[in-house]
Every structure is written in structure tokens, then in C-alpha cells.
Design a protein around this motif. Structure first.
Motif, short mmCIF file in Angstrom:
data_model
loop_
_atom_site.label_atom_id
_atom_site.label_comp_id
_atom_site.label_asym_id
_atom_site.label_seq_id
_atom_site.Cartn_x
_atom_site.Cartn_y
_atom_site.Cartn_z
N ASN A 170 34.89 18.70 19.59
CA ASN A 170 34.55 17.42 18.98
C ASN A 170 35.81 16.59 18.72
OD1 ASN A 170 31.53 17.76 18.34
ND2 ASN A 170 32.47 19.65 17.60
N LYS A 171 36.28 15.95 19.75
CA LYS A 171 37.50 15.14 19.63
C LYS A 171 37.32 14.01 18.63
CE LYS A 171 39.49 17.39 23.01
NZ LYS A 171 40.46 18.42 22.77
N VAL A 172 36.06 13.63 18.32
CA VAL A 172 35.80 12.55 17.38
C VAL A 172 36.25 12.93 15.96
CG1 VAL A 172 33.43 13.21 16.78
CG2 VAL A 172 34.10 10.81 16.73
N ALA A 173 36.43 14.22 15.70
CA ALA A 173 36.90 14.66 14.39
C ALA A 173 38.39 14.40 14.22
CB ALA A 173 36.60 16.15 14.18
N ARG A 174 39.06 14.01 15.29
CA ARG A 174 40.48 13.67 15.26
C ARG A 174 40.62 12.16 15.43
NH1 ARG A 174 42.81 17.88 19.73
NH2 ARG A 174 41.46 19.60 19.17
N ILE A 175 41.33 11.54 14.52
CA ILE A 175 41.51 10.09 14.57
C ILE A 175 43.00 9.79 14.67
CG2 ILE A 175 41.20 7.93 13.31
CD1 ILE A 175 38.88 9.39 11.80
N ALA A 176 43.40 9.06 15.71
CA ALA A 176 44.80 8.66 15.85
C ALA A 176 45.12 7.65 14.76
CB ALA A 176 45.05 8.07 17.23
N LEU A 177 46.25 7.83 14.12
CA LEU A 177 46.70 6.91 13.07
C LEU A 177 47.83 6.05 13.64
CD1 LEU A 177 46.74 9.41 10.07
CD2 LEU A 177 44.97 7.75 10.66
N LYS A 178 47.69 4.75 13.50
CA LYS A 178 48.64 3.82 14.09
C LYS A 178 49.66 3.27 13.12
CE LYS A 178 46.36 3.90 17.98
NZ LYS A 178 46.77 4.79 19.01
N GLY A 179 49.39 3.35 11.82
CA GLY A 179 50.27 2.71 10.86
C GLY A 179 49.83 1.28 10.64
N ASP A 180 50.60 0.56 9.82
CA ASP A 180 50.17 -0.79 9.47
C ASP A 180 51.28 -1.83 9.54
OD1 ASP A 180 51.75 -0.24 7.26
OD2 ASP A 180 50.07 -0.03 5.88
N GLY A 181 52.33 -1.54 10.23
CA GLY A 181 53.44 -2.49 10.32
C GLY A 181 54.50 -2.22 9.27
N SER A 182 54.08 -1.89 8.06
CA SER A 182 55.03 -1.55 7.00
C SER A 182 55.39 -0.07 7.04
CB SER A 182 54.45 -1.88 5.62
OG SER A 182 54.23 -3.25 5.50
N TYR A 183 54.40 0.74 7.40
CA TYR A 183 54.59 2.19 7.40
C TYR A 183 54.04 2.77 8.70
CZ TYR A 183 55.28 1.37 2.45
OH TYR A 183 55.74 0.89 1.25
N PRO A 184 54.70 3.80 9.22
CA PRO A 184 54.22 4.42 10.47
C PRO A 184 52.91 5.18 10.25
CG PRO A 184 56.10 5.63 9.60
CD PRO A 184 55.93 4.42 8.73
N GLY A 185 52.27 5.51 11.33
CA GLY A 185 51.03 6.28 11.27
C GLY A 185 51.20 7.57 10.49
N GLY A 186 50.23 7.85 9.64
CA GLY A 186 50.23 9.08 8.87
C GLY A 186 51.06 9.04 7.60
N ASP A 187 51.84 7.99 7.39
CA ASP A 187 52.61 7.86 6.15
C ASP A 187 51.63 7.66 5.00
OD1 ASP A 187 54.07 6.48 3.93
OD2 ASP A 187 55.75 6.62 5.34
N PHE A 188 51.76 8.43 3.92
CA PHE A 188 50.81 8.36 2.82
C PHE A 188 50.70 6.96 2.23
CE2 PHE A 188 54.75 9.37 0.59
CZ PHE A 188 54.69 8.57 -0.54
N ARG A 189 51.70 6.11 2.48
CA ARG A 189 51.68 4.74 1.95
C ARG A 189 50.98 3.75 2.88
NH1 ARG A 189 58.07 4.96 1.42
NH2 ARG A 189 57.60 5.81 3.48
N SER A 190 50.67 4.15 4.10
CA SER A 190 50.03 3.23 5.06
C SER A 190 48.61 2.90 4.61
CB SER A 190 50.00 3.86 6.46
OG SER A 190 49.08 4.93 6.49
N ALA A 191 48.13 1.76 5.05
CA ALA A 191 46.79 1.31 4.69
C ALA A 191 45.73 2.32 5.11
CB ALA A 191 46.51 -0.06 5.31
#
Length: 187
Positions: free
Chosen positions: A99-120
């Protein structure tokens, strides 16, 4: 209390799901603990991502790991995927492979990279969580705790005991909003 996690959304927001023992524990004990949902997010470029053996397919054939990418893994059910009569970590591995749908790629929000706890993206997961359990980046400990307190989340974090001396942390202990674990202070 054995029902601490029952019906709760647990968020491991600084934990590569393929490496984290927190993820492994909560995934393996999802039904026993009565979790509603388990969310785990990893940081883009995590130095340890893909090194563990929970998901060996994240290694290349020559033993080198693939470049880690930020992602979220979300479990809202753990079933007996392999038909052995028990729901455990092996079933979680099978579920995530199927179930690849259980994995979501995180892109970040411009201020913080993907997966950074501070990202939107990660703050949105935080808002869905009841309890946060993780080992956060110690260099951002003050900011990390401030975010959890700001959002009124219960949390369990592993940290250096010297953190109690931080001017932002000690008042939380004094006001009974943060508690120390059982580790003796003399060691």
C-alpha cells in the motif's frame, strides 16, 4: 495507565519510519495499545534514513543506501497481512509494501525542507495528533518544545538532561507543564 494511548493519534515527528524504534514499537503494538492512528515523519536528507533492516529494500544491491527522502507514513489499522494469526511488525512491513498510499512524500514549504517538524505539512500532522513521541534534534530542542506547548500536545521526548537549565524549559518544569523522567540527575 495502560489506556494512555487508547483511541489516540500518536505522532513521531522526528522519526524515519524505516529506522525508528518508536515507529517499530507503536506499529507492532498498534492493536494492543488501541491506537487510532500512527503518523511518522522523516526529515529530507536524514543521515540515518534507509540504514535499518526493517525495510531492507531501501538498500541498493551493492549495500549502499539510497538517497533518503522526506516522507510520512500513516497507519490507521494493523491487520494480519501474512495470515499467521497475529498482527505484528511483519504485517506492517507487508502492508507498507502493498500500500504505497500509506507513504506520503513531504515537499516542505519554502521556509523548511520536507519532514522538518516546523514545516506546514508536519504542523498539520501535529494538529491531528494527541500525543507526540520522538527523539528530536537536540540543536532545536527549545524550538521543538515551544511548538509542542503552543499546540497543547502531550509529549514524550528523549533529550539531554542539561535541557532543564534552559531559560525556556525550566519555567515549564516549575509550572508542572513538563516533567523529568526517571533518569537520576547524578548520572
Amino acid at each position: 495507565d495502560p489506556d494512555t494511548f487508547r483511541g489516540k493519534v500518536v505522532y513521531c515527528n522526528c522519526d524515519d519510519p524505516f529506522e525508528s524504534n518508536f515507529f517499530k514499537y507503536f506499529a507492532a503494538n498498534f492493536n494492543t495499545l488501541g491506537l487510532k492512528k500512527l503518523i511518522t515523519t522523516s526529515y529530507d536528507g536524514s543521515p540515518i534514513a534507509g540504514q535499518g533492516e526493517l525495510f531492507p529494500e531501501y538498500h541498493e544491491g551493492n549495500g549502499k543506501r539510497q538517497k533518503p527522502k522526506a516522507l510520512a507514513v500513516i497507519l490507521d489499522d494493523v491487520k494480519d497481512e501474512d495470515g499467521d494469526g497475529a498482527a505484528n511488525i511483519d504485517d506492517v512491513k507487508l502492508f507498507l509494501k502493498r500500500n504505497k498510499v500509506a507513504r506520503i512524500a513531504l515537499k516542505g514549504d519554502g521556509s523548511y525542507p520536507g519532514g522538518d517538524f516546523r514545516s506546514a505539512e508536519c504542523v498539520a500532522f501535529l494538529k491531528d495528533a494527541d500525543i507526540v513521541v520522538t527523539n528530536p534534534p537536540f540543536s532545536l530542542f527549545r524550538e521543538y518544545v515551544a511548538q509542542l506547548v503552543e499546540h497543547g500536545r502531550k509529549f514524550l521526548i528523549i533529550a539531554n538532561k542539561n535541557a532543564i537549565t534552559y531559560k525556556e524549559i525550566f519555567p515549564l518544569i516549575k509550572d508542572n507543564k513538563l516533567w523529568m523522567g526517571v533518569t537520576p540527575m547524578g548520572t
